[in-house]
Scaffold this motif. Sequence first.
Motif, mmCIF file in Angstrom:
data_model
loop_
_atom_site.group_PDB
_atom_site.id
_atom_site.type_symbol
_atom_site.label_atom_id
_atom_site.label_comp_id
_atom_site.label_asym_id
_atom_site.label_seq_id
_atom_site.Cartn_x
_atom_site.Cartn_y
_atom_site.Cartn_z
ATOM 1 N N ASP A 16 -8.153 -5.277 -11.355
ATOM 2 C CA ASP A 16 -7.210 -4.656 -10.429
ATOM 3 C C ASP A 16 -7.958 -3.708 -9.499
ATOM 4 O OD1 ASP A 16 -7.638 -2.358 -11.946
ATOM 5 O OD2 ASP A 16 -5.529 -2.064 -12.485
ATOM 6 N N GLY A 17 -7.221 -3.063 -8.599
ATOM 7 C CA GLY A 17 -7.865 -2.228 -7.592
ATOM 8 C C GLY A 17 -8.590 -1.031 -8.166
ATOM 9 N N LEU A 18 -7.992 -0.371 -9.154
ATOM 10 C CA LEU A 18 -8.639 0.805 -9.740
ATOM 11 C C LEU A 18 -9.878 0.422 -10.536
ATOM 12 C CD1 LEU A 18 -5.579 2.973 -10.835
ATOM 13 C CD2 LEU A 18 -7.128 3.364 -8.909
ATOM 14 N N ALA A 19 -9.867 -0.753 -11.155
ATOM 15 C CA ALA A 19 -11.075 -1.208 -11.843
ATOM 16 C C ALA A 19 -12.205 -1.460 -10.847
ATOM 17 C CB ALA A 19 -10.772 -2.472 -12.644
ATOM 18 N N LEU A 20 -11.881 -2.074 -9.713
ATOM 19 C CA LEU A 20 -12.893 -2.268 -8.668
ATOM 20 C C LEU A 20 -13.391 -0.930 -8.147
ATOM 21 C CD1 LEU A 20 -11.312 -5.213 -6.625
ATOM 22 C CD2 LEU A 20 -13.245 -5.342 -8.218
ATOM 23 N N ALA A 21 -12.476 0.037 -7.992
ATOM 24 C CA ALA A 21 -12.865 1.364 -7.521
ATOM 25 C C ALA A 21 -13.820 2.026 -8.506
ATOM 26 C CB ALA A 21 -11.631 2.235 -7.314
ATOM 27 N N GLY A 22 -13.593 1.810 -9.798
ATOM 28 C CA GLY A 22 -14.502 2.358 -10.797
ATOM 29 C C GLY A 22 -15.908 1.796 -10.668
ATOM 30 N N LEU A 23 -16.008 0.504 -10.374
ATOM 31 C CA LEU A 23 -17.323 -0.106 -10.159
ATOM 32 C C LEU A 23 -17.979 0.417 -8.884
ATOM 33 C CD1 LEU A 23 -16.576 -3.809 -11.162
ATOM 34 C CD2 LEU A 23 -17.804 -2.089 -12.507
ATOM 35 N N LEU A 24 -17.171 0.717 -7.883
ATOM 36 C CA LEU A 24 -17.713 1.316 -6.666
ATOM 37 C C LEU A 24 -18.287 2.703 -6.953
ATOM 38 C CD1 LEU A 24 -14.996 0.384 -4.014
ATOM 39 C CD2 LEU A 24 -17.361 -0.424 -4.047
ATOM 40 N N GLY A 75 -12.979 2.043 -1.589
ATOM 41 C CA GLY A 75 -13.284 1.236 -0.414
ATOM 42 C C GLY A 75 -13.148 -0.233 -0.747
ATOM 43 N N ILE A 76 -11.926 -0.643 -1.114
ATOM 44 C CA ILE A 76 -11.692 -2.033 -1.501
ATOM 45 C C ILE A 76 -10.974 -2.778 -0.374
ATOM 46 C CG2 ILE A 76 -11.565 -1.384 -3.943
ATOM 47 C CD1 ILE A 76 -8.515 -1.931 -3.796
ATOM 48 N N PRO A 77 -11.099 -4.104 -0.342
ATOM 49 C CA PRO A 77 -10.422 -4.892 0.700
ATOM 50 C C PRO A 77 -8.909 -4.769 0.573
ATOM 51 C CG PRO A 77 -12.114 -6.184 -0.424
ATOM 52 C CD PRO A 77 -11.920 -4.947 -1.223
ATOM 53 N N PHE A 78 -8.227 -4.854 1.708
ATOM 54 C CA PHE A 78 -6.783 -4.620 1.753
ATOM 55 C C PHE A 78 -6.202 -5.460 2.873
ATOM 56 C CE2 PHE A 78 -3.093 -1.725 2.780
ATOM 57 C CZ PHE A 78 -2.491 -1.759 1.524
ATOM 58 N N LEU A 79 -4.911 -5.750 2.773
ATOM 59 C CA LEU A 79 -4.212 -6.536 3.785
ATOM 60 C C LEU A 79 -2.964 -5.791 4.242
ATOM 61 C CD1 LEU A 79 -4.513 -10.019 2.047
ATOM 62 C CD2 LEU A 79 -5.615 -9.373 4.204
ATOM 63 N N LEU A 80 -2.727 -5.797 5.549
ATOM 64 C CA LEU A 80 -1.531 -5.207 6.138
ATOM 65 C C LEU A 80 -0.504 -6.298 6.412
ATOM 66 C CD1 LEU A 80 -3.135 -2.852 8.833
ATOM 67 C CD2 LEU A 80 -2.328 -2.201 6.545
ATOM 68 N N LYS A 81 0.734 -6.014 6.155
ATOM 69 C CA LYS A 81 1.810 -6.954 6.451
ATOM 70 C C LYS A 81 1.995 -7.052 7.962
ATOM 71 C CE LYS A 81 6.769 -7.538 5.443
ATOM 72 N NZ LYS A 81 7.926 -6.988 4.685
ATOM 73 N N ASP A 82 2.304 -8.255 8.432
ATOM 74 C CA ASP A 82 2.543 -8.480 9.867
ATOM 75 C C ASP A 82 3.972 -8.048 10.224
ATOM 76 O OD1 ASP A 82 2.282 -9.248 12.496
ATOM 77 O OD2 ASP A 82 2.478 -11.399 12.086
ATOM 78 N N PHE A 119 -8.642 2.095 1.255
ATOM 79 C CA PHE A 119 -8.300 0.710 1.557
ATOM 80 C C PHE A 119 -8.937 0.313 2.896
ATOM 81 C CE2 PHE A 119 -4.074 1.391 -0.816
ATOM 82 C CZ PHE A 119 -4.578 0.850 -2.000
ATOM 83 N N ILE A 120 -9.567 -0.863 2.929
ATOM 84 C CA ILE A 120 -10.171 -1.371 4.161
ATOM 85 C C ILE A 120 -9.425 -2.644 4.569
ATOM 86 C CG2 ILE A 120 -12.297 -1.990 5.345
ATOM 87 C CD1 ILE A 120 -13.876 -0.826 3.020
ATOM 88 N N PRO A 121 -8.468 -2.554 5.507
ATOM 89 C CA PRO A 121 -7.743 -3.750 5.929
ATOM 90 C C PRO A 121 -8.658 -4.712 6.683
ATOM 91 C CG PRO A 121 -6.578 -1.735 6.562
ATOM 92 C CD PRO A 121 -7.971 -1.343 6.171
#
Length: 491
Positions: A16-24, A75-82, A119-121
């Motif tokens: 999940d996102g927080l796990a990725l953040a921990g690796l960062l 600083g994980i990848p992120f997507l914005l809704k259109d 978050f990096i969209p």
Amino acid sequence: MQGNRFMRDDEYLGLDGLALAGLLRSGDVSSSELMAIAIGLARTRGAALNAIRYERYDESQALADDWRPRGAFGGIPFLLKDSGLASLRFPSSNGSRLFADARAAQDATLIGRFDQLGFIPFARTTVPELCMAPTTEAVQNGGATLNPWDRTRSPGGSSGGAAAAVAAGIVPIAHGSDGGGSIRIPAACCGLFGLKPTRGLVPMGPIKGEGWGGLACDGVLSRTVRDSAAAMDGIGGWEDGSPYAAPTGAGTYLNAITERPSRRMRVLVWRTAFENMPVAAECLAAVEKAAALCRALGHEVIDASPPPLDYRAFVQAHITVLATNIVLASNARLKVLGRAFQDGDLEPAMADGYRVGQTLGAGDYAAAIQQFHTVGRVMQGALSGADLVLTPTLTQLPAELGWLQMSGTLQSFRERVATYANFLAVINASGQPAANVPLDCTPSGLPVGIQLIGRFGRDDQVMQMAAELEEAAPWIGRRPAFDAARPAIAA
């Protein structure tokens, strides 16, 4: 900047996102590496599902290459809704040919909060036209967005592209918005956690103060409750000039979900829909499973029924507000384009809504808002003496593609929606927090969600109960098998 080791796609997909953040934070991976994986998945899985729009891959990779870690997510990848959320980096279409490639003059407040969270969209996700459908089949997108669990079915809407992308593992968490179930519906269809926050908790400024007469709000969809809790800690909170303010507690949502409730909660269970509309056996079975788990966790579970409510009057008020907003948004866009409305600008139901909206007067709009306020009092009153309400999220399994397309009149279209999302839009009118919890699935693996509704301002209790259910019956290990050439369900 490269991390200390190479991350494989299958590792990325399992975190999940927080796990990725921990690796960062530990330096094991870099934002650059994570972005490269996410873009690769977007090019393959995102394209196969028709879930991605307005890609800014090279530009976003360059941002990630030079990213300085910050916020809960690093600083994980992120997507914005259109959805038209104002962003200087990304144009938007709102799922409409009329609004294609619209540009914003400034970032929304929420964009800045996403940035500070880490978050990096890198793209936007697909939506139905004007975000006004519980499916994502806009003509503007060149075809339907597909559900990764079963590509003959809808991923929901209006945050359908976001849900498909998160379920497919492209990102662990993505932006969504909810004006009548648009976070909870796709979360239910795609097996995700999706919280509609209390009205006024997440800012809508500085360009807008409210959406759809107070129905609409922004949030996220995620694979874990803790990712949503951490996101809400970062994006929630008062914005100067906002027309609404949500109560907030002293602690953080992330802390709230890691602590057991100080007392057992009282949970009402609704098994019947408004107007006694039919509810599928699979959806009721998911409610029974959730109720049993709540009891096993020590909470008080009470059988109850939805409060007396003129549901037809509410549906009509919803249609009135949507029609007036179709006119408002379309006329603003036409002014930018310097022309009049033309055939083909909007899909049939939305074009009919434009015509209907022009016939409505100020009294019609005021009466609709008054109806929303009545619903709000009834729904909040229904929780008197209780903490939460447990309901099915949807009245049936994820809809087959085509059933909820924007054909016919706005009236007939929204009446179909009202049977499918019977338990949802009333909570937008009341402003209460509510979440889809992806607790169950059919034997073939198709997700079936339940909804938790909380008292106004008690987003913490909704997430707390969801986290307890997640711990008791984890769902993060359920992932759709992904084969671009095969539409079958895989558990």
